[in-house]
Structure formats: C-alpha cells, structure tokens
Motif scaffolding. Structure first.
Motif: not given
Length: 605
Positions: A33, A71-72, A75, A335, A339, A343
């Motif tokens: 990320f 990142w995606g 995650l 995001l 995210t 997150g």
C-alpha cells in the motif's frame, strides 16, 4: 483429562501460528500500500513538475497493479485466511502462498515503472494470476468449515468473481495479437477485469467479511435467495456501463440504470442489519477503531449512492468521459470502502496494530482520502458544469496525496515495533522471539531496498527539456505518411488570418482549462495525452480541429490519431465541442506555440 492440557497447548500453538502469519501478511499488505501510494504521488507530480526518466503510463501501470494485486489482494486474502483458517497444517500452505505473492509483487514493483508491459512485468503478473487460482482453491476448502448463511454465500461468490475477472486478462493477449490494441474488444477485456475485480471480488468479499463478523457475534443477516440473486443480477447488468466504454449503444446506459437500482436494493438489505447491529443509534461511535469502521461503511453507502445517480443516462455518459470521476470512484471503492472497512476489521482482531502511531496513521489516511476525493469529484463537477479549474488544482491534489505515504509509514512503523500484543501472545513471545526478530529484520531490509528503488524513481522527477518525452518511438510511421494531413471530418479549410486573435485565444484558453488540462499539459511533456507544445508546427489546423470535433471517427480511421492512441492507450473522450469553440482552441494553441517556441503554423508553410 490427561489429553486436555495437550489439547489446550495445541490450540494455543495454532492460535499463535495464525496470529504471526496473519500479522506478517498484513505487514506486507501495508508495505505494498505504501509503495502504491508513492507511485501515486509520482503520478501527481507529473502534472506539477513533470518527469525526465520515466514514462507516465509505465508508472500508472505500476501504481494500478501494486494497488490492486499488492494492497487490495493481500488485504482481502489475509482477512479471509484469518477468518477461516485455524489448523496449523493448513497455515503452512498459506505461508507458501504469501511468500510467492510477495515475490511476484516485488517483481512487478521493480519492473513496471521501467518497462511498462514488458517481458518481466507480464511474467510476474501472470504468475500472480496463477497464485490467485491456487489461493482460491485452498480457501474454497476452508470455506466448508463455516455454517451456511449469507457470509458463506458472499465469500464464495467473491472468489468466483475473482476467477471470472481473470478471463479479461487472458483475453488481452489474443485480442491484441489478432485484432490489435485499438480494437474495442481490447478495451472491453480490460474493463471486464476491472468490473469483476472491484464490484465483484472486492465488494462481495467486503460484504461477506462484514456479514461473517456479525454472524459470529450471534447477529443474523436475513437474506433470502431472491435478494441474493438481486445482488448477482445487479453485478451483471451494471457491466453494461463498462461495455459502453467500447461500444456506444444508448441501450447500455438503460441496462446499467436497472443494474444500479437492483444494487441499491441489495446493499440496503445487507447493510441495514449490519448498521442496526453495529451502530444502533446511527451516531458516530466511540473509540477510534470503531470510527474507522464507521467511515468504511459510509464509504460503501456513498459508493452505492453515486452509482445510483447513474440511472440517468446523461450522468452515466459523463461518468467515464470525465477522468476525475473515474479516478475518484475507483479510490472510493478501493480506499474508502475496502481499506477502511476491512482495515478496521483487522484492527479489531489485532492483526493490524492499534497503538498511538497506528491511530494517527489511520487518521492521516482518512484526511488525505477526504481531501483528494473532494478535489477529484469537485473538479470533475466543475468541468461538467463548464466552470473552469480549481486554482492550483494539481498542486493541491499532490499535497493531499502526500498524506497517504505519511499515514502508512506511521502504521507500518507501529506494526514493526510489535509492542501491542495481546496477553496470551506475550506469554508465548519468548519461545518465538528469535524467529520474529529474523522475520522483522528480513522485512525491514526489503522495505529499505524497495524504498531505495522508489526514491530513485522520485529522483527522476523535475526539470524539463527535450528528454522529458521519454524514449518512446511512435509506431506505424508509414501510416502517418499515407494519412490525410487534414484529418477526417467536415473541416477542410481554416482561415488563420494575420497574427494572433487575442479574443479568440482567450476564449480558447478558457475551454482548454475546463476540458483539456486534466490530460494534456501546455508544454511538450506527455502525461495522460501528449503535450500541446508544438502541435501547430506538426499538424495542420484542419487536422487539429477535426480531432477536437470528430474525435471518435478520427480515432477509428485516421492513422495519425490511431498512432497517438496506441502510444497513450487512453481514449480521448468526445466532449461535444462545437466547430466555433474548436477554432478558439486552435487560436490558443497557436498563441501557446508562438510564446513557447517562437514559431507557429509550420505545418501549413
């Protein structure tokens, strides 16, 4: 009774193994990320200071691949492993998958910025695709361990849509070879991948993980088969908007309108019980982790509401012709929704750190996200309303983007410090301290080396000069010789007059500011599209005006326009500029060339 201590010890060992694997998984996710945010910052810098060494499109490809596949993917996949896998033997399989994912993502990170789509970058991307298949197969096995319900259904179909999305990637090569990179099917294959990745794999996984969170707390998500198939139908019907990027059939916009209506209904059924259970008063909850989760849920709602506006064909058509709207929506989904919602789930389960550094890091991310979204959607709206540009728009967007790597460095620092362990982990820490130290040291070295590579990329920014256009050699030079120098369209003669008409040039500048500077700069640096400097010395005025007013036909039939299209790989939208306005733009371009190069109209002399 004698077996009970052994059973407890085994459970503790499995829990510890799961925790350390997932923490390491999430550290790498945050790291990629961070890399994606630095590449995104470099993209913003192209509009502020230009670049000398790197091609804009190469950096763009690097940014998108690391954001989606680094990142995606990490995650979501890491959250699924944490939620579904408990057996130590199974964790070894996922440890190998993580190692492979890290290697291929590092390969893409170090190859895409320099070569774009080339031998190494395509190889690493293909390997990532195959690893994704392996991961999907393994997760399907572990998905059997949870009870049937809404969460299991959504997660299962998230994996299916990830597989479906890959069809678009496999199709790119054969289509490019047989039909060429300018064929509508080439761009449709890219849109197919993005649609089923973002609206299928990412969103179904997000909703499934949220549903699983509630189901394990005893809250049911009442969602029968009809409602679930509404969600599936909306995914397929909303694909029509992506198809309309390649095939301009009005009926597609109405099909998309039906799709987003069904999506809004389905989201309401899923999110309403979640919001009622998690946030019963609908007010901002206490605790910063809950606030991050709340912000993520609001982002999902905002995503659905924005798509609901696409029921109007006029709005749908501008949603993909105004670049700011496209970027803003992708950021809202990846995001804002994924995210912050996922997150926060990781924070609640202590697989991401929740110490002071992390707290301020997430707050910084939210502030940067909000400012950048306001700028993107605000500027897009101004272009739509023909009200010009926000003063210093590109500089403000660059400054807001700085907040992303700052926030991520805080979160990554907190994770590497590793001071926020639950009590049961602290008891076992001494037994594995050596291995943890080795893992942290290995990752720190990798981060330092990768940051060094990104610093080198950032160091390539600045200055201007002729080398700023990169090393690209325009293809199909022979086609340009055979092309009609006046282009294709109704404009066959243009009276340039003597000197520069300042009134017309000022009108043209206002139009360029509104509709053109998002993709073109006034100098000779190519960003999304080629720079304007020198255009009247290379192209006849008729060609320029036909390209402005008859862009679709020019891109389909004019060899020069096609060569530029193949170079930039971003289709210039038809903004319905009149012949009179195009003449004003031409006058401004003549003035721009004369001021910057000392000459103009060389193409007609």
């Amino acid at each position: 009774m004698l077996n009970q201590p052994i059973h407890i010890a085994q459970n503790q060992e499995n829990a510890s193994s799961t925790c350390y694997l997932i923490r390491n998984w999430m550290r790498w996710a945050i790291f990629f990320f961070l890399m994606a945010s630095l590449l995104g910052l470099l993209l913003r810098y192209f509009f502020v200071g230009g670049a000398v060494l790197l091609e804009y499109k190469n950096v763009l490809h690097a940014h998108s691949h690391i954001a989606l596949l680094g990142w995606g993917f990490l995650l979501i996949s890491g959250t699924l492993v944490f939620s579904l896998v408990k057996e130590k033997a199974r964790l070894k399989t996922y440890k190998n998958i993580l190692t492979a994912l890290v290697i291929v993502n590092l390969g893409m990170l170090l190859s895409f910025p320099f070569q774009g789509y080339g031998l190494y970058s395509i190889t690493f991307s293909t390997i990532h695709l195959i690893i994704g298949y392996v991961f999907t197969y393994q997760i399907f096995q572990d998905l059997r361990g949870i009870q049937k319900g809404t969460a299991r259904y959504l997660i299962r179909y998230a994996l299916i849509w990830m597989l479906v999305s890959s069809i678009g990637l496999w199709a790119i090569g054969p289509i490019a070879t047989t039909l060429g990179r300018l064929h509508p099917l080439y761009f449709l294959s890219v849109q197919w991948f993005l649609h089923f990745q973002l609206n299928g794999w990412f969103m179904f996984a997000l909703l499934g993980i949220l549903a699983l969170m509630l189901e394990r707390k005893g809250w049911a998500i009442p969602f029968n088969g009809i409602k679930l198939w509404l969600l599936q139908g909306s995914l397929w019907l909303s694909l029509a908007l992506a198809i309309s990027w390649s095939y301009n059939y009005p009926i597609l916009l109405y099909i998309n309108a039906l799709g987003v209506i069904l999506q809004a209904i389905a989201y309401t059924y899923i999110l309403h019980p979640f919001i009622a259970a998690a946030f019963p008063t609908l007010s901002i909850p206490s605790g910063w982790v809950n606030k991050v989760l709340y912000f993520g849920i609001l982002s999902v709602i905002a995503k659905a509401l924005i798509q609901l506006a696409l029921i109007f064909p006029e709005v749908a058509s501008i949603s993909y012709t105004i670049r700011m709207f496209v970027i803003g929506f992708i950021h809202l989904l990846l995001l804002g929704s994924a995210t912050f919602a996922l997150g926060a789930n990781a924070l609640k389960n202590n697989i991401l750190p929740n110490g002071p550094w992390s707290k301020w890091g997430w707050l910084t991310l939210i502030v940067g996200f909000l400012f950048s979204e306001l700028l993107l959607f605000g500027q897009g709206t101004l272009i739509w309303a023909k009200l010009g540009f926000i003063p210093h728009y590109h500089l403000l967007l660059f400054l807001s983007s700085i907040l992303f790597p700052i926030g991520l460095l805080m979160i990554l620092t907190d994770s590497l410090l590793n001071k926020h362990l639950p009590m049961n982990e602290r008891k076992m820490k001494n037994n594995v301290i050596t291995q943890i130290s080795i893992n942290n040291q290995t990752m720190k070295k990798t981060i330092i080396m990768s940051l060094g590579a990104l610093v080198f990329l950032m160091a390539s920014c600045g200055g201007g000069g002729e080398s700023s256009q990169g090393t690209y050699t325009p293809p199909a030079a022979q086609k340009e010789k055979a092309a009609d120098p006046k282009g294709i369209g109704e404009i066959r003669t243009v009276d340039l007059g003597d000197g520069i008409d300042e009134v017309m040039a000022n009108k043209g500048k206002a139009i360029v500011d509104m509709k053109c500077t998002a993709c073109h700069q006034l100098n000779d640096k190519r960003v999304v599209g080629p720079g304007f400097e020198g255009i009247t010395n290379k192209r006849r005025p008729e060609w320029i005006m036909n390209m402005i007013t008859n862009v679709d036909v020019m891109l389909d039939e004019d060899p020069v326009a096609q060569a530029l299209f193949e170079e930039c790989l971003v289709r210039m939208p038809n903004q319905n500029i009149s012949i009179g306005d195009s003449r004003d733009i031409l006058e401004f371009l003549r003035k721009n060339d004369f001021e910057r190069t000392g000459s103009k109209d060389a193409a007609v002399k």
